[in-house]
Design a protein around this motif. Sequence first.
Motif: not given
Length: 326
Positions: A63, A72, A76, A234, A238
């Motif tokens: 990512i 980002a 995550f 995300v 995650s």
Amino acid sequence: MLLNLFNGQNEGILFGVFGVIIVVFLIVDLGVFHKKHQKVTQKEAIQQSIFWVLVSVGYGTLIYFYGEGSGATLQFFSAYVTEKALSVDNIFVILLILRYFKVKEEYYHNILFWGILGAIVFRAIFIFVGAILIAEFHWILYIFGVFLVYSGIKLFSEEDDMEIEPEKNPLLKAAKKVLPISTTDKGGKFWFREKGKLLFTPLFLVIILIESTDLIFAVDSIPAAFAITQNEFVIYTSNIFAVMGLRAMFFLLANVLDKFYLLQKGLSVVLTFIGAKMLAEIIDLHIPIYLSFGIIIGALVVAIVLSLMFPKEEEPESLEEELPAE
């Protein structure tokens, strides 16, 4: 709004990698390594836990390179760590359910596998619906914030001891009324045919109870993830990477959960902070993701360290003994 942190090509790469990882390891896990019912050893649990943490870290690194950089990535990992921490309570409840139904340990893995498969589907639905509602009604985020602050305060004041009452679960009560339930687990099966009649085993009821329990925990974890980021990709990735490592973490922590008795307090601090962070945006106060990540990690680490430094005193066993009659 969907996947708005990434451009089209990178979005496709990340989504493709995610899909391949999940599908391949689900197939390999059940179809190769666990064809037969067997108890998962502590060594296997440690290896699997390390494996899923490394896979998750590797994906977070992707990512960083294919998303919008460190921002980002920290979103995550913040959502991932929060979900991991919330999973500890989930693990404890699952353990209570399995012990309540006196499930054999060699069946644990298979039950958790199908429980996680259900979580992958239901959490996708939760996140998709949540994203639509937030896109239409942004003020829902502030309701999430209030709910998280309330949950955090409530969790902090709760006692460590937890009891389950399966007989009060509405899904379980409905299943018992509608489905023909056998009195045997039939060698770890969830259902079987006998004289042409389809019968469901008690293990099927365990699956229903675990799935419904996960939905309850998702009520906390999904709003918490939306408080960290509003990017559905995300949030989902995650969440699922954390859930995929849940089984290994279950076998790793099942017998030592009582040693980390302050983790619940640390988790309550995390939930309260995340909720407050969301509400702070009402007055245009934005807390940087770097600071948020540090506070989340810090609260959990402090809770674990304090639990180990100041072990919980064991309750003394009853000294009353039956005296012989004179």
